[in-house]
Design an enzyme around this catalytic site. Sequence first.
Site, PDB file in Angstrom:
ATOM      1  N   LYS A  35      18.368 -36.411  -0.056  1.00  0.00           N
ATOM      2  CA  LYS A  35      19.246 -35.365  -0.600  1.00  0.00           C
ATOM      3  C   LYS A  35      19.270 -35.389  -2.120  1.00  0.00           C
ATOM      4  O   LYS A  35      19.214 -34.350  -2.782  1.00  0.00           O
ATOM      5  CB  LYS A  35      20.655 -35.523  -0.032  1.00  0.00           C
ATOM      6  CG  LYS A  35      21.591 -34.372  -0.373  1.00  0.00           C
ATOM      7  CD  LYS A  35      22.685 -34.203   0.663  1.00  0.00           C
ATOM      8  CE  LYS A  35      23.660 -35.356   0.666  1.00  0.00           C
ATOM      9  NZ  LYS A  35      25.026 -34.934   0.284  1.00  0.00           N
ATOM     10  N   ARG A  40      17.641 -32.515  -7.173  1.00  0.00           N
ATOM     11  CA  ARG A  40      17.054 -32.600  -8.517  1.00  0.00           C
ATOM     12  C   ARG A  40      15.723 -31.859  -8.599  1.00  0.00           C
ATOM     13  O   ARG A  40      15.385 -31.309  -9.644  1.00  0.00           O
ATOM     14  CB  ARG A  40      16.909 -34.076  -8.911  1.00  0.00           C
ATOM     15  CG  ARG A  40      18.271 -34.745  -9.210  1.00  0.00           C
ATOM     16  CD  ARG A  40      18.179 -36.261  -9.132  1.00  0.00           C
ATOM     17  NE  ARG A  40      19.407 -36.931  -9.540  1.00  0.00           N
ATOM     18  CZ  ARG A  40      20.470 -37.103  -8.750  1.00  0.00           C
ATOM     19  NH1 ARG A  40      20.448 -36.619  -7.511  1.00  0.00           N
ATOM     20  NH2 ARG A  40      21.534 -37.743  -9.197  1.00  0.00           N
ATOM     21  N   SER A 181      28.539 -44.152 -11.664  1.00  0.00           N
ATOM     22  CA  SER A 181      28.364 -42.849 -11.023  1.00  0.00           C
ATOM     23  C   SER A 181      27.054 -42.226 -11.452  1.00  0.00           C
ATOM     24  O   SER A 181      26.887 -41.836 -12.613  1.00  0.00           O
ATOM     25  CB  SER A 181      29.522 -41.902 -11.379  1.00  0.00           C
ATOM     26  OG  SER A 181      29.241 -40.590 -10.915  1.00  0.00           O
ATOM     27  N   GLN A 183      26.112 -39.381 -10.485  1.00  0.00           N
ATOM     28  CA  GLN A 183      26.366 -37.964 -10.710  1.00  0.00           C
ATOM     29  C   GLN A 183      26.799 -37.706 -12.151  1.00  0.00           C
ATOM     30  O   GLN A 183      26.338 -36.764 -12.788  1.00  0.00           O
ATOM     31  CB  GLN A 183      27.413 -37.452  -9.729  1.00  0.00           C
ATOM     32  CG  GLN A 183      26.939 -37.423  -8.287  1.00  0.00           C
ATOM     33  CD  GLN A 183      28.008 -36.931  -7.333  1.00  0.00           C
ATOM     34  OE1 GLN A 183      29.145 -36.685  -7.721  1.00  0.00           O
ATOM     35  NE2 GLN A 183      27.658 -36.812  -6.070  1.00  0.00           N
ATOM     36  N   ASP A 334      27.101 -44.589  -0.104  1.00  0.00           N
ATOM     37  CA  ASP A 334      27.251 -43.655   1.008  1.00  0.00           C
ATOM     38  C   ASP A 334      27.023 -44.303   2.363  1.00  0.00           C
ATOM     39  O   ASP A 334      27.305 -43.688   3.398  1.00  0.00           O
ATOM     40  CB  ASP A 334      26.278 -42.483   0.847  1.00  0.00           C
ATOM     41  CG  ASP A 334      26.682 -41.553  -0.278  1.00  0.00           C
ATOM     42  OD1 ASP A 334      27.895 -41.391  -0.502  1.00  0.00           O
ATOM     43  OD2 ASP A 334      25.786 -40.999  -0.947  1.00  0.00           O
ATOM     44  N   ARG A 365      37.251 -42.412   2.735  1.00  0.00           N
ATOM     45  CA  ARG A 365      36.419 -43.030   3.768  1.00  0.00           C
ATOM     46  C   ARG A 365      36.935 -44.398   4.196  1.00  0.00           C
ATOM     47  O   ARG A 365      36.734 -44.797   5.352  1.00  0.00           O
ATOM     48  CB  ARG A 365      34.963 -43.110   3.289  1.00  0.00           C
ATOM     49  CG  ARG A 365      34.290 -41.747   3.267  1.00  0.00           C
ATOM     50  CD  ARG A 365      32.861 -41.782   2.761  1.00  0.00           C
ATOM     51  NE  ARG A 365      32.233 -40.469   2.938  1.00  0.00           N
ATOM     52  CZ  ARG A 365      31.084 -40.107   2.391  1.00  0.00           C
ATOM     53  NH1 ARG A 365      30.421 -40.957   1.619  1.00  0.00           N
ATOM     54  NH2 ARG A 365      30.588 -38.908   2.601  1.00  0.00           N
TER      55      ARG A 365
END
Length: 456
Positions: A35, A40, A181, A183, A334, A365
Amino acid sequence: MSASHSTDHIVSGPVPGHFTVPPPLRGTVTVPGDKSISHRSLMLGALAVGETRIEGLLEGEDVLATAAAMRAMGAEITRSDDGIWQVHGVGVGGLLQPQVALDMGNSGTSTRLLMGLIASHAITATFTGDASLSKRPMGRVTEPLTRMGAEFMTSPGGRLPLTMRGLSPAVPIEYRLPVASAQVKSAVLLAGLNTPGITRVIEPVPTRDHSERMLKGFGATLDVEIESDGTRIISVTGEAELRGQQIVVPGDPSSAAFPIVAALIVPGSEVTVINVGMNPTRAGIFEILKAMGADLVYSNERIVGGEPVADITARHSILTGIDVPPDVAPSMIDEFPILFVAASLAKGTTRTSGLDELRVKESDRLALMAKGLARIGARVEELEDGLVIQGTDGTPLNGGNHAPVIEASLDHRIAMSFAIAGLVTKSGLTVDDMRPVATSFPTFLPLLRQLGAVPA
């Protein structure tokens, strides 16, 4: 009512899934494309000059949201019948004003990275998302991008919907990540592509490095310095000229973790997952499982498009609980939900910590996994930043006389983790809604059927 109107107002409800103890799992399978690399590939292809061809793109809802957003800003993106995607880019600095709000669905990655792209372009964009995404904080991205000159109008709590206005030319910054991170790192680097001068990100704890690898591959001038304490300083030179590339997307290690853990905990099983991305900043789950005694064999190891790839064979194993080092968290953030399932069947105690990030994912989570595992008989203690799980030494979990219904809270990884947990729960279990799985792993249920885990 005419046939043309009969479905106008139908609202599709939850799609529950029932999972119970199967025979041994057997087979060789593939999982959807990575993913992170898929997102990207589309974004950088849209900023490149010339054609980018992408093979193996993950065609889940999150990635399709990225494709739609890039089209809305001028890129030409098509898919041929053989599954190859073609992207004709607009060049760095060439993004156009979108005429519609950018609907990100459930994709936090799309949202945060696209904010970075837009931050250094003189355009205005509005981001919307589903109920789950709209609960997720965006301040960690808007803060550095504001320093570069972008302006944001957010919903309360710094959340979606939000409208941003980019600045061109933007201001290059040196930004030290306050929390690990990929992101945030990627958003700042992407903003730096169209910013005069050098933009730097200081990363005290390494995170997934797909952005760095792919930016170099597309022709950006990017340097990485590693200090003696492991801190990474990533510098990108602005006003870049990117060139279209041929990209082969490896299988997503986050998706591969589900059939691999299923094989490890269902007695008599042997499953091979082929073409799995083994980037060391992403493959922490496999090394932790090995440390717990998992019978994992890597074969056909190779490099594809600058990314390490291998086939992984997993055989049923009696796992042993361990203390999971907090510093591996960024390489498997994840995958902790499915690790918690594996730990529930291990011998002894598994302790995790440093997982504050899991509370601000698609759901909390930590809370959901603790609650759901307890419902099916696992011995679990929820801490502020992790879980402590006392395993069953391989004995199936005792979910009671009736298959409990587990709340996935619209979180694809929670839904898939409990689907696998159902395979080792005596009474089985029902996941309240399997629809969110389409965001990252649209072939999840067919793959389980192929292995014999759920009835055809």
